[in-house]
Design a protein around this motif. Structure first.
Motif, PDB file in Angstrom:
ATOM      1  N   ARG A 154       0.833  -1.201   0.000  1.00 53.38           N
ATOM      2  CA  ARG A 154       0.000   0.000   0.000  1.00 53.38           C
ATOM      3  C   ARG A 154       0.866   1.249   0.000  1.00 53.38           C
ATOM      4  O   ARG A 154       1.927   1.290   0.604  1.00 53.38           O
TER       5      ARG A 154
ATOM      6  N   LEU B 247       1.646   1.502  -5.172  1.00 54.02           N
ATOM      7  CA  LEU B 247       0.804   0.311  -5.259  1.00 54.02           C
ATOM      8  C   LEU B 247       0.311   0.101  -6.690  1.00 54.02           C
ATOM      9  O   LEU B 247      -0.240   1.007  -7.307  1.00 54.02           O
TER      10      LEU B 247
ATOM     11  N   LYS C 127      -7.014  -2.182  -2.865  1.00 60.32           N
ATOM     12  CA  LYS C 127      -5.668  -2.710  -3.066  1.00 60.32           C
ATOM     13  C   LYS C 127      -5.655  -3.783  -4.139  1.00 60.32           C
ATOM     14  O   LYS C 127      -4.811  -3.760  -5.053  1.00 60.32           O
TER      15      LYS C 127
END
Length: 450
Positions: free
Chosen positions: A137, A141, A243
């Motif tokens: 993160r 990313l 993510k």
């Protein structure tokens, strides 16, 4: 394209979602007892439930090749219990994505498929995969790394809702897990959330249970078995995370770039020189524990393109054939490098008249990096009609990629100057991919080996 994804956890499922949405054919592999915490958004659930739906994507467990093909033919994602990914032998994927997220490479090689992608720490672009996608993160990313590795594992989970370590639920003993709460439940700090190996596990913070291992899974002390989200958004428990989508976007970008190259390029290795300045057979001279020519051969086998090897050495020709290359005989090397160039190009075009570009490599650059060659291909794809070479500053060197618009001029070459004549005429079309000066060095004399 046919894409094999190793792993079917939540991040791998985010990758699959991007690729599935782009219309690719997907096969995923898993271990017999998946340990996916965010299992409500993971196709690994199909291993013990038979099927799993994540957003608009269905993953269905396949017992064998026939079952997997049938599932993919119907437009769904096939999931197989195959920890060693042996299915690649019959699936013959165009792309392999290692999305196990083990923080280390568990066996993936750059030659396992025409194009190989590693995700997260443990992979090095140009060594064990063609590229790496960042999984940590933060600002980078989802970035594609064409040279080097992802950020190393810090052991500290990413910040979600202002919490890092506290949000994790870890096993307090070896044995089977008995969850006391379900995904989507609200919990308070200090609340009993699970029992592992007969030992209680308590929440370290308040929030919503975003992930929890399935009941009965075998765990070890300290293993991550659950996840608490302070943001308390119930929808986050059942949708792919930001993510996973970012990582999936990086993988999709890399796959799309390769798709534009697939079937359109070839490589030619020029290895017919007499080795006069070296004073003998320099291609067989040992360099870092293997013959000089093998460095180039192994490098060019890292790409999913046919490789033509121009040589007059019958023994070397037999060896490269064993490695999947196509030998092209040049019994008159004294006529200059242009003859080898023409022979290699003619053979490549005879095999595929629709080629859009050919990369020419010399066979005496043992320090040239695979990642540099990959960047040459990438540059050529983004800039059609160009000549692309490795170089340092304004200095040009090998390898050199030629767009098909230059094939006619290359076929008319003579003497020992090779493609330099054509570059001089079309300097405005030249693009130089920067490389370390050491990569550009070739072996001309015996003293160059030291």
């Amino acid at each position: 394209m046919k894409i094999l994804i190793k792993g079917a956890g939540d991040l791998a499922t985010g990758i699959a979602s991007r690729l599935y949405g782009a219309g690719h054919r997907i096969l995923m592999t898993e271990i017999p007892e998946p340990l996916t915490v965010r299992r409500t958004v993971a196709l690994s659930r199909a291993v013990y439930e038979g099927s799993a739906r994540v957003e608009d994507m269905n993953g269905i467990l396949a017992e064998d090749r026939y079952g997997a093909e049938k599932i993919m033919d119907a437009g769904d994602v096939a999931v197989m219990v195959d920890p060693g990914a042996g299915c690649r032998e019959w699936f013959c994927p165009d792309v392999i994505v290692d999305a196990i997220i083990a923080k280390r490479n568990t066996g993936t090689r750059i030659t396992d498929a025409p194009f190989v992608i590693g995700t997260g720490p443990g992979f090095t672009a140009g060594i064990d995969c063609n590229c790496v996608v960042e999984t940590k993160r933060g600002h980078t990313l989802g970035n594609i790394i064409w040279k080097g590795s992802a950020i190393p594992n810090t052991g500290v989970p990413g910040n979600v809702g202002g919490y890092t370590i506290e949000r994790l639920i870890r096993a307090s003993g070896d044995g089977r897990i008995e969850p006391e709460v379900q995904i989507g439940d609200s919990v308070e700090m200090g609340q009993l959330v699970a029992v592992t190996g007969g030992n209680p596990v308590y929440a370290q913070m308040s929030g919503i249970v975003r992930g929890m291992l399935q009941e009965g899974a075998r765990v070890k002390t300290g293993l991550k078995i659950g996840d608490i989200d302070a943001r308390a958004e119930i929808s986050h428990c059942y949708t792919i995370s930001d993510k996973a989508r970012a990582i999936g976007g990086g993988v999709l970008e890399a796959v799309t770039g390769y798709e534009r190259m697939k079937g359109r390029y070839a490589s030619v290795i020029l290895a017919a020189g007499a080795g006069t300045r070296f004073g003998g057979d320099k291609l067989s001279a040992p360099v870092r524990n293997k013959p000089l020519y093998l460095h180039t051969v192994e490098r060019m086998r890292s790409f999913g393109f046919p490789v033509f090897f121009v040589t007059g050495n019958e023994e070397i020709a037999r060896e490269v054939r064993k490695r999947g290359l196509y030998p092209v005989r040049n019994t008159e090397p004294e006529k200059g490098i242009s003859r080898s160039l023409r022979l290699g190009l003619k053979k490549a075009l005879d095999d595929n008249p629709d080629l859009e570009g050919v990369l020419f490599s010399v066979c005496d650059q043992p320090c040239m990096e695979t990642s540099t060659v990959q960047r040459i291909f990438n540059t050529a794809t983004r800039h059609p009609g160009s000549i692309v070479c490795a170089g340092s500053g304004a200095r040009t060197g090998n390898p050199v990629f030629w767009d098909r618009r230059f094939f006619g001029e290359l076929m008319e070459l003579s003497g020992d100057e090779g493609g330099r004549q054509v570059i001089k005429r079309h300097r405005e079309k030249l693009r130089i991919v920067q490389a370390d000066p050491e990569e550009l060095k070739d072996i001309d004399r015996r003293e160059d080996l030291s």
